[in-house]
Design an enzyme around this catalytic site. Sequence first.
Site, short mmCIF file in Angstrom:
data_model
loop_
_atom_site.label_atom_id
_atom_site.label_comp_id
_atom_site.label_asym_id
_atom_site.label_seq_id
_atom_site.Cartn_x
_atom_site.Cartn_y
_atom_site.Cartn_z
N TYR A 20 0.83 -1.21 0.00
CA TYR A 20 0.00 0.00 0.00
C TYR A 20 0.86 1.25 0.00
CZ TYR A 20 0.77 0.92 5.02
OH TYR A 20 1.33 1.23 6.24
N LYS A 134 6.40 -1.67 1.89
CA LYS A 134 5.20 -1.14 2.56
C LYS A 134 4.08 -2.16 2.41
CE LYS A 134 3.10 3.42 3.30
NZ LYS A 134 3.24 3.40 4.75
N GLU A 166 12.09 3.04 14.22
CA GLU A 166 11.05 3.95 13.74
C GLU A 166 9.83 3.81 14.62
OE1 GLU A 166 9.80 3.02 9.70
OE2 GLU A 166 9.92 0.88 10.05
N LEU A 190 11.05 1.64 6.92
CA LEU A 190 10.48 2.14 5.67
C LEU A 190 11.23 3.39 5.22
CD1 LEU A 190 7.92 1.50 3.85
CD2 LEU A 190 6.98 3.57 4.86
N1 PDD Z 1 2.84 5.09 7.28
N2 PDD Z 1 7.52 3.95 8.84
C1 PDD Z 1 6.39 3.21 8.83
C2 PDD Z 1 6.40 1.86 9.45
C3 PDD Z 1 5.23 3.75 8.24
O1 PDD Z 1 4.11 2.99 8.21
C4 PDD Z 1 5.25 5.05 7.69
C5 PDD Z 1 4.06 5.68 7.04
C6 PDD Z 1 6.45 5.78 7.73
C7 PDD Z 1 6.58 7.18 7.16
O2 PDD Z 1 6.61 7.16 5.75
P1 PDD Z 1 6.10 8.41 4.89
O3 PDD Z 1 6.82 9.60 5.37
O4 PDD Z 1 6.43 8.06 3.51
O5 PDD Z 1 4.62 8.52 5.15
C8 PDD Z 1 7.57 5.19 8.31
C9 PDD Z 1 1.61 5.53 6.66
C10 PDD Z 1 1.37 6.98 6.72
C11 PDD Z 1 0.48 4.69 7.19
O6 PDD Z 1 0.71 3.50 7.36
O7 PDD Z 1 -0.63 5.21 7.36
#
Ligand code: PDD
Length: 271
Positions: A20, A134, A166, A190
């Site tokens: 996703y 992801k 993270e 991620l």
């Molecule tokens: N999640 N690390 C993890 C495990 C994440 O699920 C996310 C983002 C990030 C940050 O990535 P980005 O800056 O590209 O949004 C880091 C999304 C927002 C979610 O699962 O809703």
Amino acid sequence: MAQATVPVLDRGFIFGDGVYEVVPLYHGKYFRLEQHLARLQRSLDGIRLINPHSVAEWRGVLEELVARNPAAPQQTVYMQITRGVAPRDLAFPNVPPTVFAMLNQIQAPTRAAQQRGISAITVEDLRWQHCDIKAITLLPNVLARQQALDAGVQEAILVRNGEALEGAASNLFMVRGDALITPPQGRNLLPGITRDVVLTLASEAGMRAREGALTIAGLRAADELWLTSSNKEIQAVTRLNGGPVGSGVPGPWWEILSARYDLFKATLVGI
Ligand code: PDD
């Protein structure tokens, strides 16, 4: 939404076999869409699923989604691709993937809420060995977030082999002096799109921004801790494991970077 359905044999439902993306939009304009679509391609490659759409087709689908929904200052699009609908068998089926996308309204946090920052605890990272993909399979993240909520705080910081990696759905940054440190890219986390923007903006603001391993002891000695993501942008963590981070309020570098992030968004989407 009520009319959209997925067959029960969808491999997303049965196996969590899918990936996703979450992309922010400001006033109907996608933020860093090219980068999000590139990461989607990497995630699809990582699970050996052929991308059902070209970049141009994705842009068309996503623009249609915006056109068909009421405009709002801040939204996100959630998009998911699974390996399709097939009799339950681990082996890859020869069927078309399932594609789903939806727009969500986001309530931008008030200035007062931002100024309070959030509280977090460190928890053991129970995820698999490909956190750079992801994947929709988020059970360890679900459990980590709930553990945080049960402890009366908002977020969990995941720790693996002594290294803080993270948040449950966000990337982690530590400030010491004028140094900004975030755990290195690799299979353990991620590669966040917001993370990249923050690294660039921090260097432009005069910080010494770099990748580096973060330990729990290191986090305790931090002047500031931040979590970054597409929907929460830059959040200051002001309490960790029951104690204050730095002075216990969002720090001066957070103020500077938040302001720069807002400016960057505004110039990028023309608002
Ligand atoms: N999640 N690390 C993890 C495990 C994440 O699920 C996310 C983002 C990030 C940050 O990535 P980005 O800056 O590209 O949004 C880091 C999304 C927002 C979610 O699962 O809703």
